[in-house]
Design a protein around this motif. Structure first.
Motif, PDB file in Angstrom:
ATOM      1  N   THR A  51     -11.207  -3.255  11.685  1.00  0.00           N
ATOM      2  CA  THR A  51     -10.630  -1.915  11.587  1.00  0.00           C
ATOM      3  C   THR A  51     -10.057  -1.692  10.197  1.00  0.00           C
ATOM      4  N   VAL A  52     -10.487  -0.620   9.550  1.00  0.00           N
ATOM      5  CA  VAL A  52     -10.005  -0.278   8.211  1.00  0.00           C
ATOM      6  C   VAL A  52      -9.006   0.864   8.305  1.00  0.00           C
ATOM      7  N   ARG A  53      -7.855   0.670   7.702  1.00  0.00           N
ATOM      8  CA  ARG A  53      -6.875   1.733   7.560  1.00  0.00           C
ATOM      9  C   ARG A  53      -6.460   1.800   6.099  1.00  0.00           C
ATOM     10  N   THR A  54      -5.938   2.925   5.685  1.00  0.00           N
ATOM     11  CA  THR A  54      -5.551   3.086   4.283  1.00  0.00           C
ATOM     12  C   THR A  54      -4.107   3.535   4.166  1.00  0.00           C
ATOM     13  N   LEU A  55      -3.531   3.189   3.039  1.00  0.00           N
ATOM     14  CA  LEU A  55      -2.168   3.576   2.691  1.00  0.00           C
ATOM     15  C   LEU A  55      -2.189   3.965   1.220  1.00  0.00           C
ATOM     16  N   VAL A  56      -1.579   5.087   0.890  1.00  0.00           N
ATOM     17  CA  VAL A  56      -1.614   5.584  -0.483  1.00  0.00           C
ATOM     18  C   VAL A  56      -0.318   5.245  -1.205  1.00  0.00           C
ATOM     19  N   GLY A  57      -0.470   4.645  -2.379  1.00  0.00           N
ATOM     20  CA  GLY A  57       0.664   4.312  -3.230  1.00  0.00           C
ATOM     21  C   GLY A  57       0.150   3.776  -4.551  1.00  0.00           C
ATOM     22  N   ASP A  58       0.674   4.255  -5.649  1.00  0.00           N
ATOM     23  CA  ASP A  58       0.174   3.894  -6.967  1.00  0.00           C
ATOM     24  C   ASP A  58       0.984   2.729  -7.538  1.00  0.00           C
ATOM     25  N   LEU A  59       0.328   1.587  -7.741  1.00  0.00           N
ATOM     26  CA  LEU A  59       1.015   0.410  -8.269  1.00  0.00           C
ATOM     27  C   LEU A  59       1.467   0.619  -9.709  1.00  0.00           C
ATOM     28  N   ALA A  60       0.891   1.581 -10.387  1.00  0.00           N
ATOM     29  CA  ALA A  60       1.317   1.882 -11.752  1.00  0.00           C
ATOM     30  C   ALA A  60       2.681   2.553 -11.788  1.00  0.00           C
ATOM     31  N   GLU A  61       3.124   3.062 -10.637  1.00  0.00           N
ATOM     32  CA  GLU A  61       4.423   3.726 -10.534  1.00  0.00           C
ATOM     33  C   GLU A  61       5.202   3.125  -9.367  1.00  0.00           C
ATOM     34  N   PRO A  62       5.643   1.892  -9.482  1.00  0.00           N
ATOM     35  CA  PRO A  62       6.303   1.226  -8.353  1.00  0.00           C
ATOM     36  C   PRO A  62       7.558   1.930  -7.873  1.00  0.00           C
ATOM     37  N   GLU A  63       8.207   2.673  -8.765  1.00  0.00           N
ATOM     38  CA  GLU A  63       9.427   3.375  -8.367  1.00  0.00           C
ATOM     39  C   GLU A  63       9.149   4.505  -7.381  1.00  0.00           C
ATOM     40  N   ARG A  64       7.889   4.885  -7.207  1.00  0.00           N
ATOM     41  CA  ARG A  64       7.526   5.967  -6.295  1.00  0.00           C
ATOM     42  C   ARG A  64       6.927   5.464  -4.977  1.00  0.00           C
ATOM     43  N   LEU A  65       6.784   4.157  -4.842  1.00  0.00           N
ATOM     44  CA  LEU A  65       6.169   3.625  -3.624  1.00  0.00           C
ATOM     45  C   LEU A  65       7.004   3.939  -2.384  1.00  0.00           C
ATOM     46  N   SER A  66       8.317   3.820  -2.486  1.00  0.00           N
ATOM     47  CA  SER A  66       9.180   4.089  -1.328  1.00  0.00           C
ATOM     48  C   SER A  66       9.015   5.532  -0.863  1.00  0.00           C
ATOM     49  N   TRP A  67       9.000   6.467  -1.804  1.00  0.00           N
ATOM     50  CA  TRP A  67       8.808   7.876  -1.463  1.00  0.00           C
ATOM     51  C   TRP A  67       7.443   8.075  -0.813  1.00  0.00           C
ATOM     52  N   ALA A  68       6.405   7.484  -1.383  1.00  0.00           N
ATOM     53  CA  ALA A  68       5.050   7.655  -0.854  1.00  0.00           C
ATOM     54  C   ALA A  68       4.944   7.117   0.566  1.00  0.00           C
ATOM     55  N   PHE A  69       5.515   5.946   0.813  1.00  0.00           N
ATOM     56  CA  PHE A  69       5.425   5.345   2.143  1.00  0.00           C
ATOM     57  C   PHE A  69       6.243   6.120   3.166  1.00  0.00           C
ATOM     58  N   GLY A  70       7.283   6.797   2.686  1.00  0.00           N
ATOM     59  CA  GLY A  70       8.115   7.584   3.593  1.00  0.00           C
ATOM     60  C   GLY A  70       7.385   8.771   4.181  1.00  0.00           C
ATOM     61  N   HIS A  71       6.227   9.132   3.614  1.00  0.00           N
ATOM     62  CA  HIS A  71       5.437  10.260   4.104  1.00  0.00           C
ATOM     63  C   HIS A  71       4.176   9.819   4.831  1.00  0.00           C
ATOM     64  N   GLN A  72       4.102   8.526   5.178  1.00  0.00           N
ATOM     65  CA  GLN A  72       2.906   8.003   5.845  1.00  0.00           C
ATOM     66  C   GLN A  72       3.310   7.039   6.952  1.00  0.00           C
ATOM     67  N   GLY A  73       2.387   6.826   7.880  1.00  0.00           N
ATOM     68  CA  GLY A  73       2.598   5.816   8.893  1.00  0.00           C
ATOM     69  C   GLY A  73       2.313   4.436   8.336  1.00  0.00           C
TER      70      GLY A  73
END
Length: 233
Positions: A51-73
């Protein structure tokens, strides 16, 4: 069925590890820098039995990962968190700019640290494993490799600290140090070095994958902390 999250699934070692885990029938979450890339990655592995699932988050901007994950399951638990993605820019210390240093450290060190912080509860829940696919440069620094090697030396320190902190939670931590591997990154490195690229001279991504799987499959009474893989022959 185990659940994994992997970075760098688009090519090289990351793609090979992803394919191997899906062939087992596991659930694999693929981190992508944006929604378009997420669709590409999901399509690339659509034929696999897992089973493939995806999660969006840019490793070039680690300071934004928390915000990005807060809008996804997010996954409820993770049997493994696999850090495979990385960037490499060669150059002498006297020539490398702060922009190169910051981009290298962000993607190769700060992002794995932040990703681990954000997903550690899921790893703890499964008493899972964090795997850092490091580099031989994480153990030895050579001329022209200062920024990359510094980021990878830092990644080793991150792994070693995490291992001690999480032992009581049943979380295993492994660092894998491949030598030169036949990947698109290696081809780019050869161009920067001004050398001809012969993929047959180097380790295949599949060989590194077997090393990673060996660490994941080790019985729970043991832990592989560090694995170094070198080209043979």
């Amino acid at each position: 069925m185990a659940t994994h999250l992997i970075t760098g699934a688009g090519s090289g070692i990351g793609a090979s590890v992803t394919r191997a885990l899906l062939e087992r029938g596991d659930e694999v979450w693929l981190l992508a820098r944006d929604a378009g890339r997420a669709r590409q990655l999901a399509g690339a592995f659509a034929d696999a039995p897992g089973t493939v699932r995806t999660l969006v988050g840019d490793l070039a901007e680690p300071e934004r990962l928390s915000w990005a994950f807060g809008h996804q399951g997010l996954p409820g638990e993770l049997d493994s968190l696999l850090h495979v993605a990385g960037v490499c820019e060669l150059g002498a210390v006297g020539e490398l700019t702060p922009k190169v240093w910051q981009a290298t450290l962000a993607a190769n060190l700060v992002a794995p640290a932040e990703l681990t912080r954000l997903l550690l509860p899921q790893v703890r829940q499964a008493r899972g494993q964090v795997v850092f696919v490091n580099s031989g440069a994480g153990l030895h620094a050579h001329p022209q490799w200062s920024a990359y090697a510094a980021s990878k030396h830092g990644l080793k320190a991150l792994a070693d600290s995490l291992r001690g902190e999480e032992r009581g939670n049943g979380v295993r931590v492994t660092s894998v140090y491949p030598g030169r591997t036949a990947t698109p990154m290696q081809e780019k490195v050869h161009r920067q070095e001004g050398k001809a690229y012969r993929p047959e001279d180097w380790i295949t991504p599949e060989s590194v994958t077997r090393t990673v799987l060996a660490a994941l499959d080790l019985p729970r009474d043991a832990e592989v902390t560090d694995l170094t893989v070198r080209p043979g022959g």
